[in-house]
Design a protein around this motif. Structure first.
Motif, short mmCIF file in Angstrom:
data_model
loop_
_atom_site.label_atom_id
_atom_site.label_comp_id
_atom_site.label_asym_id
_atom_site.label_seq_id
_atom_site.Cartn_x
_atom_site.Cartn_y
_atom_site.Cartn_z
N THR A 10 -8.06 1.59 -5.88
CA THR A 10 -7.10 0.93 -5.00
C THR A 10 -7.71 0.87 -3.60
O THR A 10 -8.24 1.88 -3.12
CB THR A 10 -5.78 1.71 -4.93
OG1 THR A 10 -5.29 1.91 -6.26
CG2 THR A 10 -4.74 0.97 -4.13
N LEU A 15 -3.05 -1.86 -0.90
CA LEU A 15 -1.86 -1.13 -0.42
C LEU A 15 -1.05 -1.99 0.53
O LEU A 15 0.18 -1.93 0.55
CB LEU A 15 -2.28 0.16 0.27
CG LEU A 15 -3.01 1.20 -0.58
CD1 LEU A 15 -3.37 2.41 0.26
CD2 LEU A 15 -2.15 1.63 -1.77
N THR A 18 1.05 -4.67 -1.58
CA THR A 18 2.13 -4.25 -2.46
C THR A 18 3.45 -4.15 -1.70
O THR A 18 3.48 -3.80 -0.52
CB THR A 18 1.82 -2.89 -3.12
OG1 THR A 18 2.91 -2.54 -3.98
CG2 THR A 18 1.67 -1.79 -2.08
N ARG A 20 5.81 -2.11 -2.61
CA ARG A 20 6.37 -0.78 -2.89
C ARG A 20 6.22 0.16 -1.70
O ARG A 20 5.30 0.05 -0.90
CB ARG A 20 5.64 -0.17 -4.10
CG ARG A 20 5.71 -0.99 -5.38
CD ARG A 20 7.03 -0.80 -6.09
NE ARG A 20 7.31 0.60 -6.39
CZ ARG A 20 6.79 1.26 -7.44
NH1 ARG A 20 5.97 0.65 -8.27
NH2 ARG A 20 7.13 2.52 -7.66
N ILE A 22 4.95 3.64 -0.27
CA ILE A 22 3.71 4.32 -0.64
C ILE A 22 3.71 5.76 -0.12
O ILE A 22 3.98 5.99 1.07
CB ILE A 22 2.48 3.58 -0.09
CG1 ILE A 22 2.40 2.17 -0.69
CG2 ILE A 22 1.20 4.34 -0.38
CD1 ILE A 22 1.39 1.28 -0.01
N LEU A 24 1.05 8.46 0.46
CA LEU A 24 -0.41 8.59 0.54
C LEU A 24 -0.74 10.06 0.70
O LEU A 24 -0.47 10.66 1.75
CB LEU A 24 -0.91 7.77 1.73
CG LEU A 24 -2.35 7.29 1.73
CD1 LEU A 24 -2.62 6.36 0.56
CD2 LEU A 24 -2.65 6.57 3.04
N ILE A 128 5.48 3.74 4.45
CA ILE A 128 4.22 4.39 4.04
C ILE A 128 4.18 5.76 4.71
O ILE A 128 4.31 5.88 5.93
CB ILE A 128 3.00 3.56 4.47
CG1 ILE A 128 3.04 2.16 3.83
CG2 ILE A 128 1.70 4.27 4.10
CD1 ILE A 128 2.00 1.20 4.36
N VAL A 147 -0.24 7.49 -4.16
CA VAL A 147 -1.65 7.12 -4.08
C VAL A 147 -2.40 8.31 -3.49
O VAL A 147 -2.04 8.80 -2.41
CB VAL A 147 -1.87 5.88 -3.19
CG1 VAL A 147 -3.35 5.55 -3.09
CG2 VAL A 147 -1.10 4.68 -3.74
#
Length: 470
Positions: A10, A15, A18, A20, A22, A24, A128, A147
């Protein structure tokens, strides 16, 4: 894989695209912040005609935020200037991306951040969040795609070292301990700094994480001193009070699980070079300044320094006990630093601040106390009770200490049985396990590696100690 394959599964671009939320995650220094900065750069350079918004927040700087407007515009606009934009953000939250870099515990951050993460505000916004692996289980992650940042792969290490230290990279590439450290980008930077300094050809190079930090702290003190003092140990000794003030603040902040230092610990610019000043707008014409360490791990290093400079046995034992609790388990990150700081081998910080005999006196009880406390007995009953031990963590502590006697005490405590079932061993922990096993020359060790994930580099380390394994 801990030295990741060359293929990136990825990318930051993926990122960014997307829709969505996230999460991280990654180890300290692995590059979580770098990934978010790259996402910001890609977002800023897009050729996009539609209006959208992206905000980045370093969570060390957000302590006194009261509402959404303060969060989004407090530092960047005059009164009333952002009203129209704020209304558009509220009406079109699906066009908003918010990055919260360095979340620890949501309850420790402003309530507006918690409401955004839990979707009580700007419910359609993309969130994020970056956080350490250790903090992941306490984060409400149901609506987030996870991720993990894996760090440098083998080729990236070589490329980075070639660019930073040139021919000196051969010394790193030929030393497996150093090479495995470099898969974490922050440690690769530190290794590069150590090798770029002028040192004798045969001088020992740092091979553990705490070694790296000791070298970096000494290096920073030297380059920030006005005199570039050749007798660095004597210079460090003159900074005793200032360093102790910084270390005490670091300890209390770490214990409170915060990175915001509300008071300036000293006035010495050399010691203050380990901090970033953070200017916060608290009113139309009023500013206040707080401080944060350059990295959270630097804070933990100084916290460990303070504990050993004030070797109160009860307080150190309290820290060991805290590691076993859910609320204070993060305190365990101080222990590997303490283990190395007690070692007076060169380079050292503690021997500049403490008499050698005082360090020896602390060391005499420290390791037994640590091992006894961290080896808790299950409550299953006397006939089938067994030690509930984080074996890998203890091996890492003893690897930092380079103390054969402590290794033998642990092995005896565990009846020469190291249970690593289900662990994922990156190369550095393999170095630690191999070191502990190598100390047992008189008795063979039972080493349980059932369902263990280990890289090729790590296996090279383990092969070297198998003569001591039954």
């Amino acid at each position: 894989m801990y030295i990741p394959e060359n293929k990136a599964e990825t990318s930051p671009s993926d990122l960014l695209k997307t829709g969505r939320n996230i999460l991280l995650v990654g180890k300290p220094g692995i590059g979580k912040t770098a990934v978010t900065h790259q996402m910001l750069k890609l977002w800023a350079e897009r050729d996009n005609e539609e209006l959208d918004y992206m905000f980045y927040f370093d969570m060390r700087e957000k302590s006194d935020i009261k509402n959404l407007e303060d969060l989004l515009f407090g530092a960047f606009s005059e009164p009333d200037e952002g009203k129209e934009v704020l209304q558009d953000i509220k009406n079109n939250s699906d066009n908003v991306t918010l990055i919260f870099d360095g979340i620890t515990d949501l309850s420790d951050h402003p309530s507006v951040v918690k409401r955004l993460v839990e979707k009580h505000l700007l419910s359609e916004a993309k969130i994020i969040v970056t956080l350490r692996l250790d903090d992941e289980e306490d984060f409400p992650s149901e609506d987030f795609v996870r991720v993990e940042v894996k760090g440098f792969n083998e080729q990236a290490i070589k490329t980075y070292l070639s660019a930073t230290i040139g021919e000196e990279q051969k010394k790193v590439l030929s030393n497996l301990e150093l090479f495995t450290l470099c898969h974490v980008p922050m440690y690769a930077l530190m290794v590069s700094v150590c090798f770029s300094s002028e040192t004798p050809e045969d001088s020992p190079q740092p091979c553990s994480i705490a070694d790296i930090y000791i070298n970096i702290v000494r290096h920073c003190l030297q380059i920030n001193s006005q005199t570039r003092n050749r007798d660095l140990n004597s210079f460090i000794n003159t900074k005793w009070n200032e360093m102790l003030s910084l270390a005490e603040v670091a300890f209390h902040a770490t214990e409170g699980k915060t990175v915001n230092l509300t008071e300036r610990p000293c006035e010495d610019s050399c010691v203050l070079s380990f901090l970033n000043p953070l200017v916060i707008k608290v009113g139309p014409t009023e500013r206040t300044t707080t401080y944060a360490f350059l990295h959270y791990t630097i804070q933990e290093f100084f916290a460990a320094l303070w504990l050993l400079k004030n070797p109160d046995r009860d307080q150190i034992k309290d820290v060991f006990q805290q590691c076993l609790t859910e609320e204070k388990k993060h305190m365990k990150h101080l222990i590997p630093f303490m283990c190395r700081l007690l070692n007076v081998k060169s380079p050292s910080l503690m021997k500049c601040l403490n008499p050698a005999q005082e360090l020896k006196n602390t060391s005499n009880w420290f390791f037994e106390e640590m091992i006894d406390t961290l080896c808790e007995t299950d409550e299953a009953g006397p006939e089938d009770s067994e030690l509930d031990v984080d074996t890998l963590f203890l091996c890492q502590c003893l690897y930092e200490s380079q103390c054969p006697e402590a290794c033998m005490y642990l092995l005896d405590k565990l009846d020469y049985h190291l249970d690593l079932r289900g662990e994922s061993l990156d190369p550095l922990p393999c170095c630690a396990v191999a070191y502990v096993v190598a100390q047992s020359t008189e008795r063979k060790i039972s080493l349980n590696l059932e369902d263990v994930m280990v890289s090729e580099q790590g296996m090279r380390q383990l092969f070297g100690c198998l003569k001591n394994v039954q």
